[in-house]
Scaffold this motif. Structure first.
Motif, PDB file in Angstrom:
ATOM      1  N   ASN A  41       0.825  -1.207   0.000  1.00 18.88           N
ATOM      2  CA  ASN A  41       0.000   0.000   0.000  1.00 18.88           C
ATOM      3  C   ASN A  41       0.859   1.257   0.000  1.00 18.88           C
ATOM      4  O   ASN A  41       0.532   2.240  -0.661  1.00 18.88           O
ATOM      5  CB  ASN A  41      -0.951   0.025   1.205  1.00 18.88           C
ATOM      6  N   ALA A  42       1.971   1.241   0.741  1.00 17.64           N
ATOM      7  CA  ALA A  42       2.858   2.411   0.785  1.00 17.64           C
ATOM      8  C   ALA A  42       3.457   2.697  -0.599  1.00 17.64           C
ATOM      9  O   ALA A  42       3.646   3.851  -0.970  1.00 17.64           O
ATOM     10  CB  ALA A  42       3.969   2.197   1.808  1.00 17.64           C
ATOM     11  N   ASN A  54      -0.785   7.273   5.758  1.00 18.60           N
ATOM     12  CA  ASN A  54       0.376   6.397   5.794  1.00 18.60           C
ATOM     13  C   ASN A  54      -0.030   4.994   6.251  1.00 18.60           C
ATOM     14  O   ASN A  54      -0.358   4.801   7.423  1.00 18.60           O
ATOM     15  CB  ASN A  54       1.430   6.972   6.742  1.00 18.60           C
ATOM     16  N   PRO A  55      -0.012   3.998   5.353  1.00 13.61           N
ATOM     17  CA  PRO A  55      -0.423   2.649   5.747  1.00 13.61           C
ATOM     18  C   PRO A  55       0.589   1.946   6.649  1.00 13.61           C
ATOM     19  O   PRO A  55       0.313   0.886   7.177  1.00 13.61           O
ATOM     20  CB  PRO A  55      -0.571   1.928   4.412  1.00 13.61           C
ATOM     21  N   ARG A  56       1.769   2.536   6.828  1.00 14.60           N
ATOM     22  CA  ARG A  56       2.793   1.891   7.654  1.00 14.60           C
ATOM     23  C   ARG A  56       2.666   2.228   9.129  1.00 14.60           C
ATOM     24  O   ARG A  56       3.368   1.644   9.953  1.00 14.60           O
ATOM     25  CB  ARG A  56       4.181   2.286   7.168  1.00 14.60           C
ATOM     26  N   THR A  57       1.820   3.171   9.470  1.00 18.07           N
ATOM     27  CA  THR A  57       1.654   3.527  10.877  1.00 18.07           C
ATOM     28  C   THR A  57       0.220   3.976  11.146  1.00 18.07           C
ATOM     29  O   THR A  57      -0.411   4.609  10.302  1.00 18.07           O
ATOM     30  CB  THR A  57       2.654   4.627  11.288  1.00 18.07           C
ATOM     31  N   TYR A 139     -10.518   1.002   9.362  1.00 18.14           N
ATOM     32  CA  TYR A 139      -9.482   0.313   8.599  1.00 18.14           C
ATOM     33  C   TYR A 139      -8.765   1.315   7.701  1.00 18.14           C
ATOM     34  O   TYR A 139      -9.140   2.492   7.634  1.00 18.14           O
ATOM     35  CB  TYR A 139     -10.078  -0.817   7.764  1.00 18.14           C
ATOM     36  N   PHE A 140      -7.741   0.845   6.991  1.00 18.97           N
ATOM     37  CA  PHE A 140      -7.026   1.679   6.031  1.00 18.97           C
ATOM     38  C   PHE A 140      -7.682   1.539   4.666  1.00 18.97           C
ATOM     39  O   PHE A 140      -7.743   0.443   4.111  1.00 18.97           O
ATOM     40  CB  PHE A 140      -5.547   1.297   5.938  1.00 18.97           C
ATOM     41  N   ASP A 141      -8.167   2.634   4.130  1.00 17.27           N
ATOM     42  CA  ASP A 141      -8.785   2.666   2.803  1.00 17.27           C
ATOM     43  C   ASP A 141      -7.689   3.018   1.802  1.00 17.27           C
ATOM     44  O   ASP A 141      -7.279   4.172   1.696  1.00 17.27           O
ATOM     45  CB  ASP A 141      -9.892   3.715   2.787  1.00 17.27           C
ATOM     46  N   SER A 142      -7.199   2.023   1.083  1.00 18.72           N
ATOM     47  CA  SER A 142      -6.078   2.235   0.163  1.00 18.72           C
ATOM     48  C   SER A 142      -6.500   2.901  -1.138  1.00 18.72           C
ATOM     49  O   SER A 142      -5.663   3.227  -1.962  1.00 18.72           O
ATOM     50  CB  SER A 142      -5.394   0.900  -0.147  1.00 18.72           C
ATOM     51  N   THR A 143      -7.795   3.132  -1.336  1.00 15.39           N
ATOM     52  CA  THR A 143      -8.234   3.727  -2.592  1.00 15.39           C
ATOM     53  C   THR A 143      -8.319   5.244  -2.552  1.00 15.39           C
ATOM     54  O   THR A 143      -8.109   5.881  -3.564  1.00 15.39           O
ATOM     55  CB  THR A 143      -9.608   3.174  -3.017  1.00 15.39           C
ATOM     56  N   LEU A 144      -8.633   5.832  -1.385  1.00 12.06           N
ATOM     57  CA  LEU A 144      -8.835   7.271  -1.397  1.00 12.06           C
ATOM     58  C   LEU A 144      -8.552   7.964  -0.067  1.00 12.06           C
ATOM     59  O   LEU A 144      -7.804   8.920  -0.011  1.00 12.06           O
ATOM     60  CB  LEU A 144     -10.275   7.578  -1.841  1.00 12.06           C
TER      61      LEU A 144
END
Length: 187
Positions: A41-42, A54-57, A139-144
């Motif tokens: 994702n990053a 930031n999907p890493r934290t 959750y982490f929304d990786s699209t927007l």
């Protein structure tokens, strides 16, 4: 009425909401780390560089401001939060006219980490046995949007077998699973 306070253990909805969001974010972050999705994702995510993206934290989750309004029809909750905005979560509870006396002043504004919008049934000791509350999702929304959370209204039964540690379950008509108290609320 705006409700803010020191901690979820004091029965304050805003702190309980924030603690649950953080718990959900941390669980999704652990899932992403285990599967390697945080790194993927990053690399792929082309959104903002703000911490909420930031999907890493996991970003910090500020205390939620909870505002109660009289319910015009049925009690309900209005809530969605995207950490990208940089604002505190805003949680609106539309509650029955007797909410302050029947729920909040009796110490039941939060049960097992869940904000209570309405008490639907009580036992002989006056403890809520069926409540209207919310299921929180985060959750982490990786699209927007990056890290985000929202809520949907639901009904739960409260089991007081252990008065010091009640737990919530779905009503018999709901095939869902037993809900354990969220660990983050006990912090």
């Amino acid at each position: 009425m705006v409700i803010r306070g020191q901690g979820a253990h004091d029965g304050l909805p805003g702190e309980a909401v924030s603690a649950r969001i953080l718990e959900l974010f941390e669980a999704d972050h652990a899932r992403m780390r285990e599967s390697g999705m945080d790194v993927i994702n990053a690399r792929l995510y082309k959104g903002s560089t703000l911490p909420g993206h930031n999907p890493r934290t996991v970003p910090p989750v500020p205390p939620a401001g909870v505002v109660t309004h009289p319910a015009f029809a049925e009690p309900k909750v209005i809530f969605t939060w995207k950490s990208e905005h940089g604002t505190d979560p805003y949680f609106q509870m539309d509650v029955p006219a007797n909410w302050a006396t029947r729920v909040a002043h009796r110490g039941y504004a939060v049960i097992v980490g869940h904000p209570v919008t309405s008490v639907l049934e009580e036992d002989a000791d006056g403890r809520p046995t069926r409540i209207q509350t919310v299921d929180l999702t985060g959750y982490f929304d990786s699209t927007l949007h990056g890290w985000r959370a929202w809520a949907r209204d639901c009904i739960r039964t409260v089991d007081w077998s252990d008065p010091g540690q009640p737990y919530l379950a779905r009503p018999a008509a709901d095939p869902g699973l037993h809900l354990e108290p969220p660990a983050a609320v006990a912090r």
